[in-house]
Write a protein that holds these residues in place. Structure first.
Motif, mmCIF file in Angstrom:
data_model
loop_
_atom_site.group_PDB
_atom_site.id
_atom_site.type_symbol
_atom_site.label_atom_id
_atom_site.label_comp_id
_atom_site.label_asym_id
_atom_site.label_seq_id
_atom_site.Cartn_x
_atom_site.Cartn_y
_atom_site.Cartn_z
ATOM 1 N N VAL A 154 11.471 7.063 2.661
ATOM 2 C CA VAL A 154 10.445 6.994 1.623
ATOM 3 C C VAL A 154 9.073 6.848 2.305
ATOM 4 C CG1 VAL A 154 9.674 5.654 -0.371
ATOM 5 C CG2 VAL A 154 12.120 5.755 0.190
ATOM 6 N N PRO A 155 8.084 7.676 1.931
ATOM 7 C CA PRO A 155 6.732 7.489 2.482
ATOM 8 C C PRO A 155 6.089 6.251 1.848
ATOM 9 C CG PRO A 155 6.798 9.396 1.005
ATOM 10 C CD PRO A 155 8.171 8.790 0.988
ATOM 11 N N LEU A 156 6.088 5.157 2.619
ATOM 12 C CA LEU A 156 5.787 3.845 2.032
ATOM 13 C C LEU A 156 4.397 3.741 1.418
ATOM 14 C CD1 LEU A 156 7.547 1.449 4.546
ATOM 15 C CD2 LEU A 156 8.362 2.355 2.363
ATOM 16 N N ALA A 157 3.394 4.260 2.106
ATOM 17 C CA ALA A 157 2.030 4.096 1.599
ATOM 18 C C ALA A 157 1.881 4.790 0.240
ATOM 19 C CB ALA A 157 1.026 4.667 2.599
ATOM 20 N N TRP A 158 2.445 5.996 0.136
ATOM 21 C CA TRP A 158 2.388 6.730 -1.137
ATOM 22 C C TRP A 158 3.176 5.989 -2.221
ATOM 23 C CZ3 TRP A 158 6.474 9.215 -3.827
ATOM 24 C CH2 TRP A 158 6.055 9.963 -4.943
ATOM 25 N N TRP A 159 4.384 5.538 -1.846
ATOM 26 C CA TRP A 159 5.284 4.867 -2.792
ATOM 27 C C TRP A 159 4.618 3.654 -3.426
ATOM 28 C CZ3 TRP A 159 7.522 0.027 -3.163
ATOM 29 C CH2 TRP A 159 8.677 -0.096 -3.943
ATOM 30 N N GLU A 160 3.850 2.906 -2.600
ATOM 31 C CA GLU A 160 3.244 1.653 -3.082
ATOM 32 C C GLU A 160 2.302 1.870 -4.257
ATOM 33 O OE1 GLU A 160 3.914 -1.360 -2.558
ATOM 34 O OE2 GLU A 160 5.003 -1.405 -0.643
ATOM 35 N N SER A 161 1.735 3.070 -4.348
ATOM 36 C CA SER A 161 0.789 3.272 -5.456
ATOM 37 C C SER A 161 1.230 4.353 -6.441
ATOM 38 C CB SER A 161 -0.590 3.623 -4.890
ATOM 39 O OG SER A 161 -0.495 4.829 -4.163
ATOM 40 N N ALA A 162 2.382 5.002 -6.170
ATOM 41 C CA ALA A 162 2.802 6.095 -7.054
ATOM 42 C C ALA A 162 3.244 5.551 -8.410
ATOM 43 C CB ALA A 162 3.944 6.872 -6.404
ATOM 44 N N ALA A 163 2.680 6.140 -9.486
ATOM 45 C CA ALA A 163 3.031 5.690 -10.842
ATOM 46 C C ALA A 163 4.526 5.859 -11.102
ATOM 47 C CB ALA A 163 2.215 6.479 -11.871
#
Ligand code: FDA
Length: 497
Positions: A154-163
């Protein structure tokens, strides 16, 4: 064509079958794959190959006249509906005590699953397959399987803010507040594609809720990975809508394989027989077990041993939902590809995936599919009266799994001051304890077969799918099925061919 001869015949095009076909072909062996489901390469009248989770149609279920949704109710209302009988993609196969969901089509379970690609913790592996060298699995075959399947983190940085993963972040918060280890789970979905879905620049698939009836984009299913590579060798042919019904030894060596060609309403178009030097059973845990139990009982393969049909388990699957407070909204758009889990295997015998509810509206609910360490194992047996194969699973056995899953969710509910949802599974049921997505076992490694999947009693017959694994993998199973197939086929190619 009927009457023809093939060096290697593979029954089924799921994980085990796809690994076998690719590696045999690379070793110079011509392979014919026989698949009872459709090829799923032609769009329907709506321009899409696969139907949406929210609007099942004839394409969605295998030869049923009424859908059988895993979540039978939405906000309390039953959602199953009539459909036309068709060789659809998801089989809800009913045995006495349990409904077993399976993918049907070229690519097997990879067509319908959540793509969660989990390698079990190494210290748990020897409890699963004690006769297999774990060091080899973790140094060679798990990495090979993960590479072949296209598994990525999982791409963590993207995941942290993905709705679309708000529901998973709520899941993490609740797990951590109750002191449970929270883990990210790799997937075979193309994360770049999903990020573009979220940005609105490509056609939505995971973010349109597509999953159990197929993904039109983004998921690296077997037809895009192992099977694409296998076809590129020029040595692999696949016959969809063909079902193997019998395998018998042939005088002079090899086997005679009887095959039924299906129409899209399940009728018989033709029956064929071919001969093969070697036959690989890769019809999935249920498909392979049913075939072998029938062939032993009816005298086609009488020397199969007493272990055939035994050691079947449901990977301890149970589902439940929790009602969140209004401040813990889980989001209107939820990615259909789960990305996280709650690990209480050691202390409570449960690993829970934080699952989506991809309905397009806010439900304030958290849904979980738990995998539990239940010891219950069932056996397949031939029923001469019905001419079918029965499974001795008892519905009441799921109580063990519920008790284990409750070690997680009772604690979270207490901590959060929340309750279970009662509006997903019919009536006021809290637990969906009537199904499994993860059938495993029935031709267990080193029991029904030798330590590499060679069926005892018959040279040239092999099992290479989930039926080798005795009922549980402690996590979602397809990476382990693939890795074990990689291990076994390597040995078979170097020593048997
Ligand atoms: P698999 O079932 O994949 O393939 C067997 C093939 O053989 C099928 O295509 C079948 O049609 C065919 N066949 C059967 N009998 C035949 C016959 N007699 N003749 C010809 N063909 C025949 N796992 C995981 O690790 N992560 C996940 O996220 C999920 N999610 C998930 C969701 C849902 C809805 C389901 C149903 C399942 C999952 N799974 C999963 C489970 C996973 O998909 C499953 O464990 C594997 O597909 C099993 O791989 P096999 O190779 O054993 O058989």
């Amino acid at each position: 064509a009927s009457g023809s001869h093939v060096p290697a015949l593979v029954i089924g095009t799921g994980y085990g079958g796809s690994v076998a076909a690719l590696r045999l072909a690379q070793a110079g062996v011509d392979v014919h794959m026989v698949e009872m489901g459709m090829s799923w390469d032609t769009p329907g009248s709506d321009g899409k190959i696969f139907a949406n989770t929210k609007s099942p149609d004839d394409r969605s279920f295998w030869l049923r006249t009424r859908t059988k949704q895993p979540l039978s109710n939405f906000l309390g209302f039953p959602i199953d509906k009539n459909v036309n009988k068709y060789t659809g993609i998801l089989d809800a196969e009913e045995f006495g005590g349990i409904t077993v969901y399976q993918g049907r089509g070229v690519g097997g379970g990879s067509l319908v699953n959540g793509g969660m690609a989990v390698t079990p913790q190494r210290d748990r592996f020897s409890g699963i397959l004690p006769s297999v060298d774990a060091a080899e699995m973790y140094s060679t075959y798990y990495p090979r399987a993960n590479a072949g399947l296209g598994v990525t983190d999982v791409p963590l940085a993207w995941w942290e803010s993905a709705a679309c993963y708000k529901y998973a972040r709520v899941g993490r918060k609740h797990a951590e507040r109750s002191g449970f280890p929270h883990v990210f789970v790799p997937n075979v979905y193309d994360w770049d594609y999903m990020a573009q879905e979220a940005a609105g620049s490509v056609t939505k698939s995971a973010l349109a809720g597509e999953v159990i009836f197929g993904n039109n984009h983004g998921k690296k299913t077997l037809p895009k990975t192992y099977l694409a590579q296998a076809k590129a060798t020029g040595r692999v042919a696949i016959s969809p809508l063909h079902e193997v019904t019998s395998v018998t030894p042939r005088s002079g060596g090899g086997y005679t394989v009887a095959i039924r060609q299906l129409s899209t309403t399940g009728g018989t178009v033709a029956t064929k027989t071919v001969t093969a030097d070697r036959v690989f059973f890769a019809a999935g845990s249920v498909g392979t077990s049913k075939l072998l139990v029938k062939l032993r009982a009816t005298g086609a393969l009488p020397n199969l041993n007493g272990e055939v049909g035994k050691g079947w388990g449901d990977n301890g699957n149970v589902m439940c939902g929790r009602a969140n407070h209004m401040w813990d909204a889980t989001g209107t758009i939820q990615s259909s590809m789960p990305s996280t889990g709650i690990d209480n295997w050691g202390a409570g015998g449960a690993f829970a995936e934080v699952a989506p509810i991809p309905t397009g509206i806010e439900t304030y609910a958290s849904l979980y599919l738990s995998i539990t360490n239940t010891p219950r194992r069932a056996e397949f047996s031939w029923n001469a009266a019905t001419g079918g194969v029965d499974l001795s699973w008892q519905a009441a056995w799921k109580q063990d799994s519920i008790t284990m899953a409750k070690t997680i969710f009772d604690k979270i509910n207490k901590k959060e001051g929340t309750i279970y949802r009662t509006d997903f599974f019919g009536g006021t049921k809290v637990w969906n304890d009537q199904l499994t997505y993860h059938p495993l076992g029935g031709a267990v490694l080193n029991k029904a077969t030798d330590n590499y999947g060679r069926l005892r009693g018959y040279a040239g017959l092999y099992v290479i799918d989930g039926s080798l694994i005795p009922g549980n993998t402690s996590v979602n199973p397809f990476v382990t099925i693939t890795a074990l197939a990689e291990r076994n086929i390597e040995k078979i190619i170097t020593t048997d061919l």
